[in-house]
Motif scaffolding. Structure first.
Motif, short mmCIF file in Angstrom:
data_model
loop_
_atom_site.label_atom_id
_atom_site.label_comp_id
_atom_site.label_asym_id
_atom_site.label_seq_id
_atom_site.Cartn_x
_atom_site.Cartn_y
_atom_site.Cartn_z
N LEU A 28 0.57 -1.22 -0.03
CA LEU A 28 -0.02 0.10 -0.16
C LEU A 28 0.85 1.11 0.17
CD1 LEU A 28 -2.80 1.37 0.44
CD2 LEU A 28 -2.25 1.24 2.87
N VAL A 96 -2.87 -2.22 -6.33
CA VAL A 96 -2.22 -2.90 -5.27
C VAL A 96 -2.85 -4.46 -5.17
CG1 VAL A 96 -2.24 -3.25 -2.88
CG2 VAL A 96 -1.77 -1.03 -3.88
N SER A 254 -4.19 -6.76 0.93
CA SER A 254 -3.92 -5.70 -0.08
C SER A 254 -4.94 -5.22 -0.97
CB SER A 254 -2.83 -6.29 -0.97
OG SER A 254 -1.64 -6.52 -0.47
N LEU A 257 -7.10 -3.09 1.36
CA LEU A 257 -6.25 -1.75 1.87
C LEU A 257 -6.55 -0.83 0.37
CD1 LEU A 257 -3.31 -3.00 3.79
CD2 LEU A 257 -5.28 -1.87 4.82
N GLY A 258 -6.11 -1.40 -0.73
CA GLY A 258 -6.49 -0.86 -1.88
C GLY A 258 -7.59 -0.04 -2.04
#
Length: 299
Positions: A28, A96, A254, A257-258
């Protein structure tokens, strides 16, 4: 608890899961630097922070590096450095979630290499797992390209796939080293050769640093250093294939978070591909069958 013992090969899994979250954070932060710093600068930042971390770690812990097998130690760093550079190229050009997912296919390659070089047992379904992960990776590339207007997506996808191959080779070398080499010395190889590999690319495309980019570089380096140390330690308790299973939470973290922090688009076809990739790794490494198998009845 007295009388209770966990099999050694499972002891590393909780640590591998925690390292997966830290690796997702690193991806990230690296994505946040996309377009602001060159890939070479991000790679060098990651490994430079790792070397500073080790420079503090050794005096505090009272340890010194132990170079038992220099050739294998060097190969771990060379393979790892190439893998990280290709991985960061993929993160720079692709979202990501898909970038991390493509790199996360390394357990299949690691299992194959581990069979040939470490004589680690690989079950028959490995080929089926390889097919599933390959199809899944293709769906991720196809699905993400449908919602991505960047003409450089193809280069990023290839970089991600080849980073997985070199990651598998690096982890096999790491696994072999962990028989007689401490985690910090293994990590030192990663940092030294990774920095040497990334430096020419950083100098060729140097971009001005600012306070916020330096902060993100530090975040990339610190999250990577802690995650790598935990991962390296945990690999002393699991096989190459089993280590790959524990790391499969990284793409999940990921992607989340992206989507939350970068509002990156999530294509349904790419999500299907991600599920197939993870299923392929779980099936190919044998964990899925163990989870589905009925528990043995104790006498």
């Amino acid at each position: 608890m007295k009388g209770f013992s966990v099999p050694e090969r499972w002891r590393g899994l909780p640590l591998l899961m925690f390292s997966s979250f830290l690796f997702a954070l690193m991806a990230l932060f690296a994505r946040m630097l996309s377009g602001r710093l060159s890939v070479g600068q991000v790679v060098c930042g990651r490994f430079a922070v790792g070397l500073v971390f080790l420079a503090l770690y050794y005096p505090v812990m009272g340890h010194r590096p132990r170079f038992g097998r220099p050739l294998l130690w060097s190969l771990r760093g060379i393979f790892g450095g190439i893998s990280v550079y290709l991985y960061f190229v993929c993160i720079d050009l692709v979202a990501v979630g898909p970038a991390v997912l493509l790199n996360a296919c390394w357990p299949i390659y690691g299992a194959i290499l581990g069979y040939y070089f470490l004589k680690e047992q690989v079950s028959g379904p490995l080929l089926g797992g390889l097919v599933l992960t390959t199809v899944g990776a293709g769906l991720v590339i196809w699905g993400t390209s449908m919602v991505t207007s960047s003409l450089s997506f193809g280069l990023g996808a290839w970089a991600g796939m080849f980073s997985a191959v070199f990651s598998g080779a690096a982890v096999v070398a790491l696994r072999a080293l962990r028989n007689d080499t401490d985690p910090a010395t293994v990590f030192l190889s990663f940092c030294v050769f990774g920095l040497l590999f990334g430096l020419p690319f950083a100098l060729a495309d140097w971009r001005p640093l600012a306070a916020d980019t330096v902060g993100l570089l530090l975040a990339v380096g610190l999250s990577s250093a802690v995650a790598q140390m935990i991962f390296t330690y945990a690999m002393g308790h699991v096989t190459t294939a089993m280590g790959g299973v524990g790391s499969q939470l990284t793409p999940v973290f990921s992607w989340l978070l992206g989507a939350v922090f970068l509002t990156e688009p999530v294509a349904p076809l790419a999500l299907l591909g991600a599920a197939l990739c993870i299923l392929g790794v779980l099936w190919g490494t044998g964990l899925l069958r163990k989870l589905l198998a009925p528990a043995a009845v104790q006498p």
